[in-house]
Design a protein around this motif. Structure first.
Motif, PDB file in Angstrom:
ATOM      1  N   GLU A 112       2.142  -7.845   5.088  1.00  0.00           N
ATOM      2  CA  GLU A 112       0.826  -8.404   5.271  1.00  0.00           C
ATOM      3  C   GLU A 112       0.092  -8.152   4.366  1.00  0.00           C
ATOM      4  O   GLU A 112      -0.093  -6.876   3.775  1.00  0.00           O
ATOM      5  N   MET A 113      -0.971  -9.291   4.028  1.00  0.00           N
ATOM      6  CA  MET A 113      -2.039  -9.200   2.811  1.00  0.00           C
ATOM      7  C   MET A 113      -3.389  -8.882   3.633  1.00  0.00           C
ATOM      8  O   MET A 113      -3.435  -9.306   4.786  1.00  0.00           O
ATOM      9  N   ALA A 114      -4.106  -8.367   2.742  1.00  0.00           N
ATOM     10  CA  ALA A 114      -5.380  -8.317   3.291  1.00  0.00           C
ATOM     11  C   ALA A 114      -6.313  -9.468   3.790  1.00  0.00           C
ATOM     12  O   ALA A 114      -6.938  -9.691   4.481  1.00  0.00           O
ATOM     13  N   GLU A 142      -2.967  12.548  -4.442  1.00  0.00           N
ATOM     14  CA  GLU A 142      -3.555  12.165  -3.019  1.00  0.00           C
ATOM     15  C   GLU A 142      -4.781  11.639  -3.135  1.00  0.00           C
ATOM     16  O   GLU A 142      -5.111  10.668  -2.400  1.00  0.00           O
ATOM     17  N   GLN A 145       0.959   1.180   2.447  1.00  0.00           N
ATOM     18  CA  GLN A 145       1.745   0.212   1.744  1.00  0.00           C
ATOM     19  C   GLN A 145       2.300   1.242   0.583  1.00  0.00           C
ATOM     20  O   GLN A 145       1.147   1.962   0.089  1.00  0.00           O
ATOM     21  N   PRO A 146       3.652   1.255   0.066  1.00  0.00           N
ATOM     22  CA  PRO A 146       3.776   2.016  -1.087  1.00  0.00           C
ATOM     23  C   PRO A 146       3.117   1.718  -2.295  1.00  0.00           C
ATOM     24  O   PRO A 146       3.331   2.578  -3.164  1.00  0.00           O
ATOM     25  N   PHE A 147       2.697   0.457  -2.533  1.00  0.00           N
ATOM     26  CA  PHE A 147       2.407  -0.030  -3.885  1.00  0.00           C
ATOM     27  C   PHE A 147       0.885   0.237  -4.171  1.00  0.00           C
ATOM     28  O   PHE A 147      -0.022   0.261  -3.217  1.00  0.00           O
ATOM     29  N   VAL A 148       0.504   0.590  -5.333  1.00  0.00           N
ATOM     30  CA  VAL A 148      -0.966   0.699  -5.948  1.00  0.00           C
ATOM     31  C   VAL A 148      -1.245  -0.683  -6.662  1.00  0.00           C
ATOM     32  O   VAL A 148      -0.877  -0.677  -7.661  1.00  0.00           O
ATOM     33  N   TYR A 176       9.276  -8.856  -1.534  1.00  0.00           N
ATOM     34  CA  TYR A 176       8.738  -7.789  -0.737  1.00  0.00           C
ATOM     35  C   TYR A 176       7.695  -8.706   0.037  1.00  0.00           C
ATOM     36  O   TYR A 176       6.646  -8.964  -0.460  1.00  0.00           O
ATOM     37  N   CYS A 202      -4.715  -8.542  -1.942  1.00  0.00           N
ATOM     38  CA  CYS A 202      -3.829  -7.217  -1.873  1.00  0.00           C
ATOM     39  C   CYS A 202      -3.193  -6.860  -0.812  1.00  0.00           C
ATOM     40  O   CYS A 202      -3.494  -7.478   0.311  1.00  0.00           O
ATOM     41  N   LEU A 203      -2.137  -6.277  -0.810  1.00  0.00           N
ATOM     42  CA  LEU A 203      -1.417  -5.758   0.313  1.00  0.00           C
ATOM     43  C   LEU A 203      -2.331  -5.178   1.252  1.00  0.00           C
ATOM     44  O   LEU A 203      -3.453  -4.318   0.933  1.00  0.00           O
ATOM     45  N   LYS A 204      -2.221  -5.252   2.757  1.00  0.00           N
ATOM     46  CA  LYS A 204      -3.011  -4.505   3.561  1.00  0.00           C
ATOM     47  C   LYS A 204      -2.627  -3.080   3.793  1.00  0.00           C
ATOM     48  O   LYS A 204      -1.515  -2.928   4.197  1.00  0.00           O
ATOM     49  N   PHE A 229      12.324  -0.999   2.364  1.00  0.00           N
ATOM     50  CA  PHE A 229      11.376  -0.502   1.366  1.00  0.00           C
ATOM     51  C   PHE A 229      10.736   0.695   1.855  1.00  0.00           C
ATOM     52  O   PHE A 229      10.251   1.459   1.128  1.00  0.00           O
ATOM     53  N   HIS A 230       9.879   0.280   2.996  1.00  0.00           N
ATOM     54  CA  HIS A 230       9.312   1.134   3.686  1.00  0.00           C
ATOM     55  C   HIS A 230       9.930   2.637   3.741  1.00  0.00           C
ATOM     56  O   HIS A 230       9.382   3.511   3.547  1.00  0.00           O
ATOM     57  N   PRO A 288      -4.548   8.341   2.310  1.00  0.00           N
ATOM     58  CA  PRO A 288      -3.507   9.709   1.976  1.00  0.00           C
ATOM     59  C   PRO A 288      -2.157   9.147   1.572  1.00  0.00           C
ATOM     60  O   PRO A 288      -1.785   7.905   2.275  1.00  0.00           O
ATOM     61  N   GLN A 289      -1.514  10.058   1.126  1.00  0.00           N
ATOM     62  CA  GLN A 289      -0.105   9.505   0.595  1.00  0.00           C
ATOM     63  C   GLN A 289       1.023   9.652   1.719  1.00  0.00           C
ATOM     64  O   GLN A 289       0.530  10.421   2.465  1.00  0.00           O
ATOM     65  N   VAL A 296      14.075  -6.317   4.887  1.00  0.00           N
ATOM     66  CA  VAL A 296      13.557  -6.040   3.236  1.00  0.00           C
ATOM     67  C   VAL A 296      12.127  -4.898   3.465  1.00  0.00           C
ATOM     68  O   VAL A 296      12.231  -3.890   2.935  1.00  0.00           O
ATOM     69  N   PHE A 297      11.247  -5.286   4.254  1.00  0.00           N
ATOM     70  CA  PHE A 297      10.041  -4.600   4.471  1.00  0.00           C
ATOM     71  C   PHE A 297      10.518  -3.035   4.992  1.00  0.00           C
ATOM     72  O   PHE A 297      10.196  -2.124   4.390  1.00  0.00           O
ATOM     73  N   PHE A 327      10.428   4.365   0.377  1.00  0.00           N
ATOM     74  CA  PHE A 327       9.281   4.837  -0.175  1.00  0.00           C
ATOM     75  C   PHE A 327       8.222   5.846   0.794  1.00  0.00           C
ATOM     76  O   PHE A 327       7.701   6.777   0.381  1.00  0.00           O
ATOM     77  N   PRO A 381       5.435   3.282  -7.407  1.00  0.00           N
ATOM     78  CA  PRO A 381       5.286   1.991  -7.968  1.00  0.00           C
ATOM     79  C   PRO A 381       4.018   1.124  -8.024  1.00  0.00           C
ATOM     80  O   PRO A 381       3.142   1.424  -7.141  1.00  0.00           O
ATOM     81  N   ARG A 400      -2.279   1.747  -1.242  1.00  0.00           N
ATOM     82  CA  ARG A 400      -3.582   2.705  -1.842  1.00  0.00           C
ATOM     83  C   ARG A 400      -4.330   2.327  -3.051  1.00  0.00           C
ATOM     84  O   ARG A 400      -3.883   1.777  -3.855  1.00  0.00           O
TER      85      ARG A 400
END
Lengths: 308, 326
Positions: A143-145, A71, B174-177, A140, B133-135, B21-22, B167-168, B17-18, B25, A133, B138
């Protein structure tokens, strides 16, 4: 003990209640030896910053949420070892102990970068174990930041910077080349002049009868063979015939007065004579530049037709 | 297919696809850790602060926004605002004098809160920060080991962890770190950086935003309560400016004083030194010559110069001739 307590009490209250202490009480205190003679000025105690360690610890204990690492995803670590600095031997002792010089921008940012690196190196295997992952697959789309537009601007700027660097490097190289080329040219000219001088002195010596040998002639031949290759290269890069003519006509202040004199030298000078023009055979310049689409004659055309 | 149809098809594929995946995950697990952060500010903030707030909101999918708070209201009103919005953490920006920016980070109902002075703000929009990075992905959090050494830093570490970590299985996450936030202590301040993880070998690029926090106080309650810790090294920006002005004033005063002293010295009555009788012992005056008064002007000295001039003139003329001929 009572005296000591009195003293501390007096000390603490001296600031606030100073005005309220009556003369009788002051006299008592003086007689007891608490007040010294002279002007007593109330001292302000130096301001102590609050550091309630117990309170902090208690608060932390209450506040802490015991969540699983998944977490939180937090790590505490020293920065990764600076490989480059080790190699160069400039590893700072201070840095290894953790003191960063905040004024040295590059060092400071590199410290932060290495700290992040160490975290990533530690965390990625952990995440893999937990099957979270970290790599985003190519298909994939999300939306990006920062928007795509913004990233394009960033890329443009980077390109511009690179171009500017390249341009300046090219310009530097050109400048160096030109300087070098000029040097080489000057050297060659000087060499030629030296050779000419040596030749002339040798000829004069022979004329005056000081030396019987005609070695200088052979020397000249050898020199020629050696330098023809380089000479032809130099002459290629020398000024054009056109340039020379224009220099002669317009250079150094234009035509001089008295450039045309009918003297023996000018009469004997036949350099301006072009045989072909004189005999009317300078055909190339006066043609249309070659007849375009030269149509064959009647007979030839008839023959061609017949052949077909 | 026409262009618009093509585009529609592509977007549909993307969404599929989104979504897949969503679904794979995110909805695999239940969102248990209910953290919500309220990010808002007081009136009088400038564009940089506003952008910083926006950037924090994009970074943290578990955040909520609120309208600007009036300066007239006391600070504990913030607690009520948070309750209304059902948030349990709060980041509140306070701007003063259009120059100074203060940030409150607080655990709203009962928990501790901290006030910082924010400096050196750089936002996401700066072109020098090239990462992306992804909006709502985590983040990994990275702390300096100095955070474990002192109790107030330990408390701050816990506060930051709870506030900034997503939070997870949060629905907006988004599921990726793919990015890491670093908190480092240098020069008695906390430096914040945000890096994008490009490769598995830990090559990073900075995304932004970045700022520096200067701790002022830690309170036991939310936006109030007894002070647990006060930073002894903190100097309010007003004091800083005041000191600078005083320094300048002191320098000017010194200069003036030096000037005055110099003027006074000049006006001073100078001391007459006692004359020594033996000073004139070795003085021998020269013989007196008769004074000659010249009534006529002296004759001009003879022309060495003229001859020289003549020579040079001739030379000049010959040179010109030769040049002209050429």
């Amino acid at each position: 003990m009572a005296d000591v307590e009195m003293e501390t009490q007096m000390g603490l209250d001296s600031e606030e209640d100073y005005g309220e202490l009556s003369d009788a009480e002051l006299q008592e205190a003086f007689s007891k030896g608490l007040l010294k003679p002279g002007l007593n000025v109330p001292l302000e105690e130096p301001k102590k910053a609050v550091n309630n360690i117990e309170g902090l610890k208690m608060c932390l204990a209450e506040f802490k949420k015991n969540l699983p690492w998944v977490e939180r995803l937090d790590l505490t670590n020293h920065p990764a070892v600076d490989v480059l600095a080790k190699i160069e031997g400039t590893l700072n002792k201070k840095q290894s102990s953790g003191e960063i010089d905040a004024e040295d921008d590059f060092q400071r940012e590199m410290y932060f970068y290495r700290q992040a690196q160490a975290t990533v190196l530690e965390a990625l295997p952990k995440l893999k174990k937990l099957q979270i992952p970290t790599k985003r697959p190519d298909d994939y789309f999300a939306e990006m930041a920062k928007t795509d537009q913004h990233m394009q601007k960033v890329r443009k700027k980077l390109m511009q910077k690179q171009m500017a660097i390249e341009k300046s490097e090219k310009a530097k190289k050109l400048r160096e080349q030109r300087k070098f080329g000029k040097k080489v040219q000057v050297e060659v000219l000087q060499k030629r002049q030296k050779a000419k001088k040596a030749m002339m002195t040798a000829v004069k010596k022979y004329q005056k009868g000081m030396t019987d040998k005609l070695d200088f002639l052979e020397g000249d031949q050898e020199g020629k063979k050696g330098s023809t290759a380089s000479k032809s290269q130099m002459s290629k890069k020398g000024p054009n015939a056109k340039r020379k003519y224009k220099d002669q006509k317009f250079g150094f202040g234009g035509k001089k007065k008295g450039s045309k004199w009918n003297t023996k030298e000018s009469f004997n000078d036949v350099s301006g004579f072009r045989a072909k023009t004189a005999h009317g055979k300078g055909g190339k310049k006066f043609n249309k530049g070659g007849k375009k689409n030269k149509r064959p004659g009647k007979e030839t055309r008839r023959k061609m037709k017949a052949r077909k | 297919l026409g262009k618009s149809q093509c585009r529609a098809a592509v977007t549909r594929v993307e969404i599929d696809v989104f979504f897949n995946f969503h679904v794979l995950f995110v909805f695999q697990g239940k969102w248990k850790n209910k953290e919500r952060v309220l990010v808002f500010s007081s009136r009088g903030i400038n564009f940089r602060t506003r952008h910083l707030m926006q950037d924090l909101k994009t970074m943290m999918p578990h955040s909520k926004a609120d309208t600007k708070m009036d300066r007239k209201d006391k600070l504990f009103v913030v607690n009520e605002v948070c309750e209304i919005k059902n948030c349990n953490k709060c980041i509140f920006f306070e701007a003063k004098k259009n120059m100074d920016l203060y940030m409150w980070v607080s655990n709203v109902p009962h928990g501790p809160s901290a006030k910082f002075l924010v400096q050196n703000v750089h936002t996401l929009a700066e072109l020098k920060m090239t990462g992306n990075c992804l909006k709502g992905s985590r983040p990994l959090l990275s702390f300096d080991p100095k955070f474990d050494k002192e109790p107030h830093y330990a408390l701050l570490k816990e506060l930051f962890t709870q506030t900034f970590s997503t939070p997870q299985y949060h629905p907006k996450s988004q599921p990726f770190v793919d990015h890491v936030l670093t908190f480092t202590i240098a020069d008695k301040r906390i430096w914040f950086r945000n890096y994008q993880i490009i490769e598995e070998d830990a090559s990073l690029v900075e995304i932004g935003p970045r700022f520096v926090l200067n701790l002022i106080k830690i309170f036991q309650g939310s936006f109030g309560g007894p002070t647990l810790y006060e930073n002894p090294h903190f100097q309010s920006p007003n004091m800083c400016r005041r000191l600078m002005r005083m320094e300048k004033a002191a320098r000017q005063k010194e200069r003036q004083m030096v000037k005055e002293i110099r003027l006074e010295k000049r006006k001073e009555v100078k001391e007459v030194l006692t004359e020594d009788v033996t000073d004139d012992v070795f003085v021998t005056p020269a013989e007196e010559k008769p004074k000659e008064v010249e009534h006529e002007a002296p004759r001009p000295s003879k022309s060495k110069k003229k001859k020289k001039l003549k020579l040079t003139e001739l030379k000049k003329r010959t040179l010109l001739k030769r040049k002209g001929l050429r």
